[in-house]
Design a protein around this motif. Structure first.
Motif, PDB file in Angstrom:
ATOM      1  N   CYS A   1      11.640   7.139   0.227  1.00  0.00           N
ATOM      2  CA  CYS A   1      10.371   6.826  -0.428  1.00  0.00           C
ATOM      3  C   CYS A   1       9.192   7.557   0.207  1.00  0.00           C
ATOM      4  O   CYS A   1       8.191   7.839  -0.457  1.00  0.00           O
ATOM      5  CB  CYS A   1      10.109   5.325  -0.394  1.00  0.00           C
ATOM      6  SG  CYS A   1      11.316   4.361  -1.321  1.00  0.00           S
ATOM      7  N   GLU A   2       9.289   7.826   1.508  1.00  0.00           N
ATOM      8  CA  GLU A   2       8.231   8.577   2.178  1.00  0.00           C
ATOM      9  C   GLU A   2       8.108   9.985   1.614  1.00  0.00           C
ATOM     10  O   GLU A   2       7.023  10.558   1.548  1.00  0.00           O
ATOM     11  CB  GLU A   2       8.532   8.682   3.673  1.00  0.00           C
ATOM     12  CG  GLU A   2       8.353   7.399   4.457  1.00  0.00           C
ATOM     13  CD  GLU A   2       8.678   7.630   5.923  1.00  0.00           C
ATOM     14  OE1 GLU A   2       7.936   8.401   6.565  1.00  0.00           O
ATOM     15  OE2 GLU A   2       9.673   7.081   6.416  1.00  0.00           O
ATOM     16  N   LYS A   3       9.234  10.562   1.233  1.00  0.00           N
ATOM     17  CA  LYS A   3       9.271  11.969   0.841  1.00  0.00           C
ATOM     18  C   LYS A   3       8.912  12.203  -0.608  1.00  0.00           C
ATOM     19  O   LYS A   3       8.439  13.268  -0.978  1.00  0.00           O
ATOM     20  CB  LYS A   3      10.661  12.538   1.131  1.00  0.00           C
ATOM     21  CG  LYS A   3      11.025  12.502   2.613  1.00  0.00           C
ATOM     22  CD  LYS A   3      12.442  13.015   2.847  1.00  0.00           C
ATOM     23  CE  LYS A   3      12.788  12.970   4.332  1.00  0.00           C
ATOM     24  NZ  LYS A   3      14.179  13.419   4.579  1.00  0.00           N
ATOM     25  N   LYS A   4       9.144  11.192  -1.458  1.00  0.00           N
ATOM     26  CA  LYS A   4       8.828  11.364  -2.870  1.00  0.00           C
ATOM     27  C   LYS A   4       8.606  10.007  -3.516  1.00  0.00           C
ATOM     28  O   LYS A   4       9.060   8.984  -3.018  1.00  0.00           O
ATOM     29  CB  LYS A   4       9.952  12.105  -3.587  1.00  0.00           C
ATOM     30  CG  LYS A   4      11.309  11.413  -3.508  1.00  0.00           C
ATOM     31  CD  LYS A   4      12.382  12.239  -4.202  1.00  0.00           C
ATOM     32  CE  LYS A   4      13.757  11.563  -4.110  1.00  0.00           C
ATOM     33  NZ  LYS A   4      14.806  12.346  -4.788  1.00  0.00           N
ATOM     34  N   SER A   5       7.936  10.025  -4.628  1.00  0.00           N
ATOM     35  CA  SER A   5       7.703   8.780  -5.373  1.00  0.00           C
ATOM     36  C   SER A   5       9.027   8.259  -5.879  1.00  0.00           C
ATOM     37  O   SER A   5       9.817   8.986  -6.474  1.00  0.00           O
ATOM     38  CB  SER A   5       6.764   9.040  -6.547  1.00  0.00           C
ATOM     39  OG  SER A   5       6.602   7.869  -7.315  1.00  0.00           O
TER      40      SER A   5
ATOM     41  N   SER B   1      19.889  -1.174   7.828  1.00  0.00           N
ATOM     42  CA  SER B   1      20.077   0.273   7.939  1.00  0.00           C
ATOM     43  C   SER B   1      19.950   0.930   6.568  1.00  0.00           C
ATOM     44  O   SER B   1      19.334   1.992   6.424  1.00  0.00           O
ATOM     45  CB  SER B   1      21.445   0.586   8.549  1.00  0.00           C
ATOM     46  OG  SER B   1      21.544   0.078   9.861  1.00  0.00           O
ATOM     47  N   ARG B   2      20.526   0.278   5.575  1.00  0.00           N
ATOM     48  CA  ARG B   2      20.420   0.782   4.195  1.00  0.00           C
ATOM     49  C   ARG B   2      18.965   0.805   3.743  1.00  0.00           C
ATOM     50  O   ARG B   2      18.508   1.772   3.101  1.00  0.00           O
ATOM     51  CB  ARG B   2      21.259  -0.105   3.275  1.00  0.00           C
ATOM     52  CG  ARG B   2      21.158   0.216   1.796  1.00  0.00           C
ATOM     53  CD  ARG B   2      22.030  -0.734   0.996  1.00  0.00           C
ATOM     54  NE  ARG B   2      21.843  -0.571  -0.441  1.00  0.00           N
ATOM     55  CZ  ARG B   2      20.904  -1.191  -1.146  1.00  0.00           C
ATOM     56  NH1 ARG B   2      20.076  -2.026  -0.530  1.00  0.00           N
ATOM     57  NH2 ARG B   2      20.796  -0.998  -2.451  1.00  0.00           N
ATOM     58  N   GLU B   3      18.216  -0.241   4.079  1.00  0.00           N
ATOM     59  CA  GLU B   3      16.809  -0.305   3.673  1.00  0.00           C
ATOM     60  C   GLU B   3      15.969   0.746   4.391  1.00  0.00           C
ATOM     61  O   GLU B   3      15.062   1.346   3.798  1.00  0.00           O
ATOM     62  CB  GLU B   3      16.246  -1.699   3.955  1.00  0.00           C
ATOM     63  CG  GLU B   3      14.848  -1.925   3.405  1.00  0.00           C
ATOM     64  CD  GLU B   3      14.789  -1.854   1.890  1.00  0.00           C
ATOM     65  OE1 GLU B   3      13.724  -1.463   1.365  1.00  0.00           O
ATOM     66  OE2 GLU B   3      15.788  -2.198   1.228  1.00  0.00           O
ATOM     67  N   MET B   4      16.250   0.983   5.671  1.00  0.00           N
ATOM     68  CA  MET B   4      15.516   2.015   6.405  1.00  0.00           C
ATOM     69  C   MET B   4      15.728   3.388   5.768  1.00  0.00           C
ATOM     70  O   MET B   4      14.808   4.202   5.669  1.00  0.00           O
ATOM     71  CB  MET B   4      15.962   2.037   7.866  1.00  0.00           C
ATOM     72  CG  MET B   4      15.565   0.823   8.682  1.00  0.00           C
ATOM     73  SD  MET B   4      13.773   0.594   8.880  1.00  0.00           S
ATOM     74  CE  MET B   4      13.530  -0.867   7.865  1.00  0.00           C
ATOM     75  N   HIS B   5      16.951   3.649   5.326  1.00  0.00           N
ATOM     76  CA  HIS B   5      17.243   4.913   4.662  1.00  0.00           C
ATOM     77  C   HIS B   5      16.461   5.025   3.351  1.00  0.00           C
ATOM     78  O   HIS B   5      15.892   6.084   3.037  1.00  0.00           O
ATOM     79  CB  HIS B   5      18.746   5.032   4.381  1.00  0.00           C
ATOM     80  CG  HIS B   5      19.115   6.246   3.554  1.00  0.00           C
ATOM     81  ND1 HIS B   5      19.073   7.524   4.061  1.00  0.00           N
ATOM     82  CD2 HIS B   5      19.504   6.351   2.253  1.00  0.00           C
ATOM     83  CE1 HIS B   5      19.428   8.378   3.103  1.00  0.00           C
ATOM     84  NE2 HIS B   5      19.700   7.690   2.004  1.00  0.00           N
ATOM     85  N   LEU B   6      16.397   3.933   2.596  1.00  0.00           N
ATOM     86  CA  LEU B   6      15.657   3.930   1.334  1.00  0.00           C
ATOM     87  C   LEU B   6      14.176   4.186   1.574  1.00  0.00           C
ATOM     88  O   LEU B   6      13.536   4.947   0.837  1.00  0.00           O
ATOM     89  CB  LEU B   6      15.853   2.596   0.613  1.00  0.00           C
ATOM     90  CG  LEU B   6      15.075   2.400  -0.698  1.00  0.00           C
ATOM     91  CD1 LEU B   6      15.469   3.467  -1.714  1.00  0.00           C
ATOM     92  CD2 LEU B   6      15.334   1.015  -1.261  1.00  0.00           C
ATOM     93  N   LEU B   7      13.616   3.582   2.612  1.00  0.00           N
ATOM     94  CA  LEU B   7      12.195   3.797   2.924  1.00  0.00           C
ATOM     95  C   LEU B   7      11.931   5.243   3.324  1.00  0.00           C
ATOM     96  O   LEU B   7      10.858   5.793   3.032  1.00  0.00           O
ATOM     97  CB  LEU B   7      11.757   2.838   4.032  1.00  0.00           C
ATOM     98  CG  LEU B   7      11.697   1.356   3.652  1.00  0.00           C
ATOM     99  CD1 LEU B   7      11.356   0.503   4.860  1.00  0.00           C
ATOM    100  CD2 LEU B   7      10.682   1.113   2.539  1.00  0.00           C
ATOM    101  N   THR B   8      12.896   5.863   3.997  1.00  0.00           N
ATOM    102  CA  THR B   8      12.756   7.280   4.354  1.00  0.00           C
ATOM    103  C   THR B   8      12.688   8.145   3.105  1.00  0.00           C
ATOM    104  O   THR B   8      11.885   9.079   3.012  1.00  0.00           O
ATOM    105  CB  THR B   8      13.928   7.723   5.242  1.00  0.00           C
ATOM    106  OG1 THR B   8      13.943   6.945   6.441  1.00  0.00           O
ATOM    107  CG2 THR B   8      13.804   9.199   5.612  1.00  0.00           C
TER     108      THR B   8
ATOM    109  N   ALA C   1       0.811  -1.216   0.000  1.00  0.00           N
ATOM    110  CA  ALA C   1       0.000   0.000   0.000  1.00  0.00           C
ATOM    111  C   ALA C   1       0.847   1.270   0.000  1.00  0.00           C
ATOM    112  O   ALA C   1       0.309   2.372   0.082  1.00  0.00           O
ATOM    113  CB  ALA C   1      -0.929  -0.001   1.213  1.00  0.00           C
ATOM    114  N   GLN C   2       2.167   1.136  -0.060  1.00  0.00           N
ATOM    115  CA  GLN C   2       3.128   2.248  -0.086  1.00  0.00           C
ATOM    116  C   GLN C   2       3.071   3.111   1.180  1.00  0.00           C
ATOM    117  O   GLN C   2       3.331   4.314   1.143  1.00  0.00           O
ATOM    118  CB  GLN C   2       2.918   3.107  -1.338  1.00  0.00           C
ATOM    119  CG  GLN C   2       3.160   2.335  -2.629  1.00  0.00           C
ATOM    120  CD  GLN C   2       3.019   3.177  -3.876  1.00  0.00           C
ATOM    121  OE1 GLN C   2       3.056   4.400  -3.807  1.00  0.00           O
ATOM    122  NE2 GLN C   2       2.859   2.528  -5.012  1.00  0.00           N
ATOM    123  N   LYS C   3       2.763   2.489   2.309  1.00  0.00           N
ATOM    124  CA  LYS C   3       2.779   3.190   3.601  1.00  0.00           C
ATOM    125  C   LYS C   3       4.120   2.882   4.273  1.00  0.00           C
ATOM    126  O   LYS C   3       4.207   2.127   5.251  1.00  0.00           O
ATOM    127  CB  LYS C   3       1.600   2.748   4.463  1.00  0.00           C
ATOM    128  CG  LYS C   3       0.251   3.109   3.860  1.00  0.00           C
ATOM    129  CD  LYS C   3      -0.905   2.746   4.787  1.00  0.00           C
ATOM    130  CE  LYS C   3      -2.225   3.179   4.192  1.00  0.00           C
ATOM    131  NZ  LYS C   3      -3.379   2.884   5.089  1.00  0.00           N
TER     132      LYS C   3
END
Length: 473
Positions: free
Chosen positions: A464-468, A455-462, A324-326
């Motif tokens: 993704c939260e800010k832009k598509s 840690s790398r994945e958490m940064h990527l998700l951050t 759901a991209q949340k």
């Protein structure tokens, strides 16, 4: 293979499963993880209860026999999790996108694939039981017990697979309480039947094996009743016709969890043979290390069962919200789960260091050398147990969000990349003590590996939260 199913555009969430995308994270983790934990602990409990009764009734050779038989159980678990996690992950991702029809096909194909696989493994295990037990490390004195126990428990393989795989689908369908009830029913039956068959009928190690098989059958029957009434989708006959279109994604998404179990089985086989070889060259002999490690492995399964239960319980939460991209909810769910897993690992670590003899004593009596080796194994091999919650959680996290290749690689780190080479190399210099030193070295390395990648994945998700971001879809 590209992650096609996780790159499709999100749709409207399905009613009934939408709580995964709107509810409070910590209560959801608890709601879905507790039944998953109980399910994993029940699987462990089957082995531990058998081990306790066998240890008390049969003795050290009985404990060694169940250790020899255990790699086959782990191999079966790998297939069950391959299908179960793969089915549940695709099911959750499709529900998150609002695609009920596709979710139904994944559920039906997963259930049918599970049944076929269970029957095939049973036939192969019966045909090759003799060479398998020798490969698994059976000594001359242990082999008769191992053959009796394994020869009977093979009959329960289809029900074991159906129970493990089916319960993952039940939790993904939003019914964790049903999963918990089914597993508890089997566990209670196993305890009762162990006592009846081993002490009432005096069947010895065969009684423990029959108790396990009958209990697995009971759980499978109860589970089948629920699966005729899945809540989130309507299953019809065509959903159960096996199709490569769906099987390839089930295998792809479940591969990480299966690889983890295969790695465990590989390690168990290597470990058993190393213990026999170097045990004969030590004061302990071959049977004492084999029996001790068998007992302690079952105890450690309780810890790993809780940790894996948390990761499996979080699978619908990770998968639905990623679909759901949340992404903020995905990050929060992982962080909460990591804290819980670490607290549990630290608690188990304290018990292992403070009460090694008491824990070993639950599984029967033995010589002073038997207890001496068990104490050393607890306090050396398992000295960094408090780190062990992160690696399996991280592996399942990557698999749940559709990054199956990374999840599979993470699953291989501890057992295959670090532990097996260390178990083979260190005894060349330190004898059987080298086996003990391999544990903490592998635990530390696997922990560092997991932290770097998550840690790398958490940064990527951050990001993704800010832009598509195409990488997140």
């Amino acid at each position: 293979m590209s992650d096609i199913s996780v790159r499709e555009k999100a749709g409207t969430p399905v009613q009934g499963a939408e709580i995964l995308g709107t509810g409070r994270i910590l209560p959801l983790i608890i709601k879905f993880s507790v039944p998953a934990i109980i399910g994993m602990l029940v699987g462990s409990l089957y082995n531990i209860v058998d081990q306790i009764f066998i240890g008390q009734k049969v003795g050290v050779l009985g404990n060694a026999a169940t250790n020899v038989a255990f790699p086959l159980v782990t191999i079966c678990m790998s297939v069950a999790l391959l299908i179960g996690i793969g089915t549940a992950t695709n099911f959750s991702l499709e529900l998150g996108r609002g695609n009920k029809e596709r979710a139904a096909f994944f559920a039906g194909n997963g259930l049918m694939l599970n049944i076929v696989s269970g029957l095939c493994i049973t036939v192969l295990a019966w045909i090759f039981i003799h060479p398998l037990l020798h490969i698994f490390g059976a000594t001359k004195s242990v082999y008769p017990y191992a053959k009796t126990y394994t020869g009977i428990t093979i009959a329960g393989i289809p029900f074991l697979l159906f129970g493990v795989a089916g319960n993952n689908l039940v939790r993904a369908d939003g019914s964790p309480a049903v999963s918990m009830f089914v597993m508890l029913a089997g566990a209670v039956a196993n305890i009762f039947l162990d006592a009846l068959f081993m002490y009432g009928f005096d069947w010895g190690i065969a009684g423990a094996a029959w108790a396990t098989v009958i209990s697995q059958m009971l759980s499978a029957v109860l589970l089948a009743v629920y699966l005729f009434h899945v809540k989130s989708v309507r299953l019809i006959r065509k959903n159960f016709v096996l199709s490569f279109r769906y099987i390839k994604f089930i295998v792809y998404m479940g591969f990480a969890s299966a690889i983890n179990q295969i790695a465990m089985a590989s390690f168990q086989i290597v470990m058993n043979n190393v213990l026999v070889y170097y045990g004969t060259r030590s004061v302990y002999g071959s049977d004492i290390p084999l029996a001790c490690v068998g007992v302690i492995t079952k105890v450690n399964m309780m810890l790993m069962g809780i940790v894996i239960g948390i990761s499996q319980g979080c699978q619908p939460l990770f998968g639905f919200n990623y679909g759901a991209q949340k992404y903020h909810r995905v990050k929060k769910a992982y962080k909460n789960a990591a804290v819980i897993a670490t607290v549990i690992s630290v608690s188990a670590w304290i018990c292992f260091l403070v009460f090694p003899r008491q824990i070993t004593g639950l599984f029967g009596n033995g010589s002073d050398l038997y207890f001496h080796f068990a104490d050393r194994y607890f306090r050396t091999f398992m000295v960094l147990t408090f780190l062990n919650g992160i690696q399996p959680l991280t592996s399942n996290f990557f698999a749940s969000i559709g990054k199956a290749k990374l999840g599979a690689a993470m699953s291989l780190t501890r057992q295959v990349l670090f532990l097996i080479p260390l178990v083979l190399v260190l005894p060349l210099f330190f004898g059987i003590d080298g086996v003990l030193y391999a544990g903490p070295a592998a635990d530390c390395a696997a922990f560092v590996f997991a932290v770097i990648f998550v840690s790398r994945e958490m940064h990527l998700l951050t990001v993704c939260e800010k832009k598509s971001n195409e990488l997140c879809r």
